[in-house]
Design an enzyme around this catalytic site. Structure first.
Site, mmCIF file in Angstrom:
data_model
loop_
_atom_site.group_PDB
_atom_site.id
_atom_site.type_symbol
_atom_site.label_atom_id
_atom_site.label_comp_id
_atom_site.label_asym_id
_atom_site.label_seq_id
_atom_site.Cartn_x
_atom_site.Cartn_y
_atom_site.Cartn_z
ATOM 1 N N ASN A 305 0.670 -1.577 0.075
ATOM 2 C CA ASN A 305 -0.001 0.224 -0.051
ATOM 3 C C ASN A 305 1.265 0.937 0.199
ATOM 4 O OD1 ASN A 305 0.584 -0.053 2.783
ATOM 5 N ND2 ASN A 305 -0.868 1.285 4.027
ATOM 6 N N CYS A 307 1.669 3.752 2.193
ATOM 7 C CA CYS A 307 2.901 4.135 3.036
ATOM 8 C C CYS A 307 3.894 2.441 3.130
ATOM 9 C CB CYS A 307 2.101 4.366 4.316
ATOM 10 S SG CYS A 307 1.316 5.855 4.070
ATOM 11 N N GLU A 309 3.443 -0.760 4.484
ATOM 12 C CA GLU A 309 2.769 -2.268 5.592
ATOM 13 C C GLU A 309 2.250 -2.219 5.375
ATOM 14 O OE1 GLU A 309 -0.222 0.826 5.977
ATOM 15 O OE2 GLU A 309 1.667 1.367 5.800
#
Length: 812
Positions: A305, A307, A309
């Protein structure tokens, strides 16, 4: 027996754990009977702006309690899929209290959309990009639908054939993955997420793709692919070649065969240098990620995704939520401890909540629904870790800090797995469990992923706590409390401790403010408390990486964390962080060198010839002291105007017409005066802009830093904003501020500083000196990365931009 210092006194862990009756709870409930949430004024502004349902006039018609009730009622209905006679009232109340007590908050799409027409509840998506025009533009369409609903998307462009490769169907040549990234970027720019969030993307390319060198530098021009974070998918083979100083193969996506070799050292050096300059690309360790993939029989992980994580399979989504650790502390007889029983209850209720979301979700496209329900991944994370350490009096960058990360994340992981096992007995295992690694391990789970560490850019503001697993950035910052005015805002717990421990003074806050919001090195603060209240700038890159690795041990997916580096950090130190992260088992890494974002990309004091820059002498306006009775009145006389000045004129379109701002510089290259005019002469607009130009000039001639001028003008709104995206201006004042800020980026060239009549060598030296002057001005005075709402500086953490002044945040 291990001891810990609390309130200046050493007490054993055993003493702390055996106390039974809490005197004070740190949870967020205002009224235990009605459970009205205790929302701060800053959090309320965030909720009103982004989350609360609005009426036709744009005003919120919900209260925070209404929002939490709406979400709880909606998500509780997920029980009906498995228990037709379920007590929904009981489930709703448990979900409501979970959120109203600020013990747990789900990701933003759930807060925004649950119980409303959209009903899209997930934050994270990964979409496939196949090597055909039809597939590429089908994915563009799917991404637009996701962005409109509030989600973020990740893509691997590794399947696309490289630039200039053969296109069999037409006999032409391919344009390559980067050109198509720009297509995705433009599509994202055109879509506003549910009226609340701009679309966000992650672009990933394998390190063995033939276009990897172009990809690494594709964001060197900061006006390109602005809606993407980028990461290089690093393979084990590449890391092995790098360690041995060898070349490695570049593989054609079309044929699967090697096409040429590159030096692993050259590629790693380029990645590190680019990250040093701009904070990107990050690294995604793709092979360790796939070794932990719970369902390899379904597919491989290619991307994450936005970001980083949440590694996901193509067409997979995940819904996230974070537990507020600060709300799970209790104080007993002056001792602060973790309320493990309360934390266990929160974890179990959160797993129930997140599992229900999977069934209540309205998926943007059928393929996403199929694989998401097949794997039933959830992402249970945390926030408030730094605030928890403050109250436990544990330094973030200590072995105890890292041990506490393992302890608390291990506890959350174990309880979440136990609850998922219980739900598997009641509701069944996730459909793709057969053939999974969990089946091989004898684990019957309801969810193939349980834990993650996600960015909590906005929800941590709602909970009024620190973000994710990050350290606090500062102990003191500013809040935009009224138009044009910023008042200092201090971490109240620090003040409480300072007064209790006797080191508080009236000038302490000013000292902290002048020390980048840190207490490190301030003599009046005892060393013990300097260590406890350590902030991001006081933590080494190694400590950042080790903390990330500690959380990774108990995260099924990955960890969103920023490895903060000081301005003087080198690209070599970045590579050291990369190697440590790989060795410690992290699934990815993002570094951010303070000052490296787009508006501060110049190398201060460095010329192509390697010569030292001339020192910069900044002219100051004279101070005139006038006697008035017994009082001394100090005034500042503006510097006189030189006879010859040079400058630049920039045009910006506004709703009132074309605005032209001329910024002139003095003989030292310093901004000295400004003239603002409109394309149409006369009228209120013309006189107003002329007045602003005169006041800017007066301020600069009197020694006011350009940065402070920008902060006062940027973000001022009128009823006629103009433009979209990066070209949007909110008013003429806002346009002037943005032009003025942009003008401070302009680097000196030969045309602006023509050579004198001396020798070529003298002209070259003059050019180097002038360039160095401009670079020094840019570094020290220009607004870095301004907030689009209030114009103050944004902080980069958790893969997010956060403004501590007005609570704006943007998680990519």
């Amino acid at each position: 027996m291990e001891t810990t210092k609390q309130n200046g006194t050493a007490k054993s862990q055993e003493q702390i754990k055996t106390v039974q009756t809490p005197e004070k709870s740190f949870n967020g409930a205002k009224n235990p009977k009605t459970h009205e949430p205790a929302i701060s004024q800053n959090a309320l502004r965030v909720l009103e702006k982004r989350y609360l349902v609005k009426g036709p006039d744009g005003r919120a018609i919900e209260k925070p309690s209404d929002l939490f009730r709406r979400v709880a009622k909606n998500i509780a209905q997920g029980d009906l899929a498995y228990e037709p006679q379920a007590d929904l009232t009981k489930t709703e109340e448990s979900f409501y209290r979970l959120m109203a007590d600020l013990r747990f908050l789900p990701n933003s799409p759930t807060l925004m959309n649950a119980g409303r027409d959209l009903q899209q509840l997930s934050a994270c998506f990964v979409l496939p990009v196949e090597d055909s025009m039809e597939s590429i533009f089908e994915t563009v369409k799917q991404a637009a639908i996701i962005h409109k609903s509030g989600g973020g998307t990740g893509f691997s462009f590794s399947r696309l054939r490289p630039k200039d490769d053969v296109v069999r169907t037409t006999g032409g040549v391919a344009s390559g993955p980067i050109s198509f990234m720009k297509v995705f970027n433009h599509a994202t720019e055109a879509v506003k997420q549910g009226g609340t969030r701009r679309g966000a993307n992650m672009g990933i390319l394998r390190v063995d793709h033939p276009d990897i060198l172009d990809f690494i530098s594709c964001k060197a021009d900061t006006s390109e692919v602005t809606n993407f974070n980028i990461s290089v998918a690093i393979t084990d083979k590449f890391m092995e070649a790098y360690k041995k100083g060898e070349d490695y193969d570049l593989i054609s996506p079309r044929s699967g065969e090697p096409v040429r070799k590159l030096s692993a050292k050259v590629v790693m050096d380029k990645i590190a240098q680019q990250a040093w300059q701009t904070g990107e690309p990050g690294l995604f360790f793709i092979d360790p990620t796939n070794r932990a993939n719970p369902t390899p029989q379904i597919g491989d992980m290619e991307a994450t995704n936005p970001c980083g994580e949440q590694p996901l399979l193509p067409h997979e989504s995940c819904n996230l939520g974070s537990i507020n650790l600060e709300a799970h502390l209790v104080e007993v007889d002056g001792f602060v401890r973790v309320d493990w029983a309360a934390l266990e209850k929160t974890v179990r209720t959160s797993v129930h909540f997140l599992d229900n979301i999977i069934d209540m979700n309205n998926y943007p496209i059928p393929q996403i629904e199929k694989i998401t329900k097949g794997n039933r991944k959830i992402g249970l994370g945390l926030m408030g870790f730094a605030r928890m350490l403050f109250k436990l009096e544990i330094p973030y960058n200590s072995e105890k800090g890292i041990d506490m990360a393992r302890t608390v994340m291990g506890f959350i992981h174990d309880i979440a797995r136990d609850e998922s096992t219980r739900f598997a007995e009641k509701r069944g295992t996730y459909p793709y469990w057969k053939g999974s690694r969990h089946e091989a391990q004898g684990l019957r789970l309801r969810n193939s992923y349980l834990t993650t560490i996600a960015p909590t850019g906005t929800i941590s503001m709602i909970a009024d706590t620190s973000g994710g697993c990050e350290p606090e950035f500062s102990l003191i910052w500013y809040k935009n409390v009224m138009d044009g005015e910023h008042l200092p805002y201090v971490l109240s717990y620090f003040i409480e401790v300072a007064k209790r421990e006797g080191f508080y003074s009236e000038d302490l806050l000013e000292k902290i403010q002048n020390n980048k919001g840190s207490v490190q090195g301030i003599d009046q603060v005892p060393q013990y408390w300097q260590d406890v209240f350590v902030t991001s700038h006081g933590i080494s890159a190694e400590s950042h990486v080790r903390m990330q690795a500690a959380f990774q041990e108990f995260s099924d997916s990955a960890v969103s964390k920023t490895i903060n580096l000081p301005p003087e950090a080198t690209s070599e130190s970045i590579k050291e962080a990369y190697l440590l992260a790989f060795r410690l088992g992290c699934k990815g890494i993002t570094v951010y060198r303070d000052g490296c974002r787009p508006n501060q990309v110049m190398n201060v004091g460095k010329s192509d010839k390697g010569k030292k820059a001339a020192p910069v002498v900044k002219a100051e306006a004279p101070v005139i002291k006038k006697e008035k009775g017994e009082e001394a009145l100090h005034t500042i006389a503006p510097r006189p105007r030189p006879d010859l000045m040079m400058g630049t004129t920039t045009r910006r379109r506004t709703s009132c017409g074309d605005l032209y701002l001329t910024v002139n510089r003095d003989e030292d290259g310093m901004p000295f005066e400004a003239f603002a005019t409109m394309g149409k002469a006369g009228g209120c607009e013309g006189s107003f802009n002329e007045a602003i130009g005169r006041l800017i000039s007066l301020c600069m001639r009197a020694g006011v830093a350009p940065r402070d001028i920008v902060k006062q003008l940027i973000g001022i709104r009128c009823n006629k904003p103009f433009g979209i995206g990066p070209d949007k201006v909110l008013s003429c004042s806002d346009a002037i501020a943005k032009i003025f800020n942009q003008s401070l980026e302009i680097k000196v060239t030969e045309e602006r500083y023509p050579p004198n009549n001396g020798t070529d060598g003298e002209a070259e030296n003059e050019m180097e000196t002038a360039t160095a002057v401009m670079e020094e001005i840019t570094e020290n005075q220009k607004m870095a990365f301004p907030c689009p709402d209030c114009g103050c500086e944004l902080i980069f953490a958790e893969g997010c931009e956060k403004c501590y002044q007005c609570n704006y945040s943007r998680c990519y």
